[in-house]
Design a protein around this motif. Structure first.
Motif, PDB file in Angstrom:
ATOM      1  N   SER A  93      65.769 100.831  56.360  1.00  4.64           N
ATOM      2  CA  SER A  93      64.410 100.403  56.703  1.00  4.64           C
ATOM      3  C   SER A  93      63.940  99.246  55.833  1.00  4.64           C
ATOM      4  CB  SER A  93      63.437 101.580  56.579  1.00  4.64           C
ATOM      5  OG  SER A  93      63.422 102.081  55.253  1.00  4.64           O
ATOM      6  N   ASP A  94      64.526  99.113  54.645  1.00 10.57           N
ATOM      7  CA  ASP A  94      64.143  98.024  53.745  1.00 10.57           C
ATOM      8  C   ASP A  94      64.611  96.663  54.249  1.00 10.57           C
ATOM      9  OD1 ASP A  94      62.972  99.826  51.961  1.00 10.57           O
ATOM     10  OD2 ASP A  94      64.861 100.136  50.881  1.00 10.57           O
TER      11      ASP A  94
ATOM     12  N   GLU B  51      64.930  94.236  46.707  1.00 12.86           N
ATOM     13  CA  GLU B  51      64.575  95.660  46.656  1.00 12.86           C
ATOM     14  C   GLU B  51      64.994  96.398  47.931  1.00 12.86           C
ATOM     15  OE1 GLU B  51      60.407  95.787  45.735  1.00 12.86           O
ATOM     16  OE2 GLU B  51      60.743  95.267  43.624  1.00 12.86           O
ATOM     17  N   ILE B  52      66.263  96.251  48.267  1.00 13.13           N
ATOM     18  CA  ILE B  52      66.820  96.922  49.445  1.00 13.13           C
ATOM     19  C   ILE B  52      67.602  98.148  48.991  1.00 13.13           C
ATOM     20  CG2 ILE B  52      68.436  96.702  51.371  1.00 13.13           C
ATOM     21  CD1 ILE B  52      67.767  93.678  51.374  1.00 13.13           C
ATOM     22  N   GLU B  53      67.139  99.310  49.402  1.00 11.88           N
ATOM     23  CA  GLU B  53      67.816 100.552  49.057  1.00 11.88           C
ATOM     24  C   GLU B  53      68.231 101.353  50.280  1.00 11.88           C
ATOM     25  OE1 GLU B  53      65.345 102.766  46.427  1.00 11.88           O
ATOM     26  OE2 GLU B  53      65.445 101.283  44.801  1.00 11.88           O
ATOM     27  N   ASP B  54      67.562 101.109  51.408  1.00  9.77           N
ATOM     28  CA  ASP B  54      67.859 101.849  52.636  1.00  9.77           C
ATOM     29  C   ASP B  54      67.755 100.893  53.819  1.00  9.77           C
ATOM     30  OD1 ASP B  54      68.483 103.901  54.332  1.00  9.77           O
ATOM     31  OD2 ASP B  54      66.939 105.264  53.568  1.00  9.77           O
TER      32      ASP B  54
ATOM     33  N   LYS C  91      63.377  91.170  56.213  1.00 11.93           N
ATOM     34  CA  LYS C  91      64.222  90.419  55.297  1.00 11.93           C
ATOM     35  C   LYS C  91      65.026  89.360  56.057  1.00 11.93           C
ATOM     36  CE  LYS C  91      63.272  92.748  51.490  1.00 11.93           C
ATOM     37  NZ  LYS C  91      62.372  93.803  51.979  1.00 11.93           N
TER      38      LYS C  91
END
Length: 330
Positions: A123-124, A118-121, A128
């Motif tokens: 900050s995500d 669930e990496i979209e930006d 990780k």
């Protein structure tokens, strides 16, 4: 007939022993390449040059830019595809009588992540696990772009180091890492397997703190000086292939697969992502030096020195464009 050789450091002595085609009246040229979709225009040009009345061309395959550079230094090949950052690393150790006579590819790296991460930006990426091969261009793009966007690799996000790009992508598919930066055809192979994709927001800023160029055609200065007509012919054919394949790369897919293994659908998808070029932008060479210094890989800026190893003369003759139109700057 093109002789395809798979070269390793252990086999270089055999390559040295290959004799010129006596009595043919042709200029023998040994050229290198690394099986990568980024080089579809180059391999298409090599195939076309098989029909040359003036050149007897011999193709030597390498596993990496580092191996290709060693072979070029030792005279096992006359020119070869080589990543700019690899040559920059070499120049940081000592100067070499080699110059880039043409660009090959640019914008060849992609920020890819697992769907379930669930990496979209940017900050995500915090918390990780990312993987890469330290010292590679892909590592530089990942490390520097993350830092520029407030995420420190190894601190805000865990980092796992791997020996090569294939191992990195296997770790991504297995769920051992959440994201990475890689290249074709590994990107298309992994996407085809499912569960991963390029992250648009990260891809958009990937080169903001590094450089866009990927690789160029590096040649021996002595070979170029002694065989100007052969170099002109090679670049004339090559730049023509770039112009042709920039419009539609698909005709080169079957040519590529005649020299390298791969699934046709995967290679076709990879070809559509590749950005071909023959330009040699000076500002990008300077950006490479800056990126290597800022990442801590080099203690001194190698960019200005790298920029002196760009030879536009034969590229100008092949394209009818001026050096400034091909990327040269003061």
């Amino acid at each position: 007939m093109i002789k395809k050789l798979v070269a390793s450091l252990a086999a270089l002595a055999m390559i040295f022993g290959l004799a010129a085609c006596a009595g043919s009246g042709k200029t023998e040229v040994k050229v290198g390449w690394i099986p990568s979709v980024n080089f579809i225009a180059w391999i298409s040009a090599v195939q076309a040059l098989e029909e040359s009345e003036n050149i007897d061309i011999e193709l030597v395959e390498f596993s990496s830019s580092s191996a290709a550079l060693v072979a070029l230094q030792q005279g096992a090949v006359d020119m070869t595809t080589t990543g700019y950052n690899v040559f920059a690393d070499g120049l940081a150790q000592s100067d070499m009588p080699l110059s880039y006579i043409s660009g090959i590819s640019t914008s060849g790296a992609f920020f890819i992540a697992r769907d379930d991460a669930e990496i979209e930006d940017w900050s995500d990426l915090e918390g990780k696990v990312l993987g890469g091969s330290r010292g590679s261009a892909e590592y530089l793009h990942m490390n520097n772009s993350m830092a520029a966007n407030g995420v420190v690799l190894g601190e805000d996000a865990e980092y796992l180091n791997f020996q090569n790009g294939t191992d990195v992508m296997l770790a991504l598919r297995n769920g051992d890492i959440d994201a990475t930066v890689s290249y074709e055809p590994l990107i298309s192979e992994t996407i085809a397997a499912g569960g991963v994709d390029v992250v648009p927001a990260l891809q958009e800023d990937l080169y903001s703190a590094s450089f866009e160029v990927s690789s160029g055609l590096l040649a021996s200065d002595s070979f170029v000086a002694e065989n100007p007509e052969a170099v002109d012919e090679i670049l004339s054919v090559y730049t023509g292939k770039v112009d042709e394949l920039q419009q539609d790369p698909q005709p080169a897919v079957d040519i590529y697969l005649s020299y390298a293994a791969g699934d046709r659908d995967v290679i076709s998808a990879a070809a559509d992502r590749v950005t071909l070029t023959y330009e040699l932008p000076t500002d990008e060479m300077l950006a490479i030096g800056t990126a290597l210094t800022e990442s801590g890989q080099h203690s001194e800026d190698i960019g200005p020195k790298l920029a002196t190893h760009l030879d536009y003369s034969h590229l100008e003759a092949a394209t009818g464009k001026s050096a400034s139109e091909l990327g040269a700057s003061e």
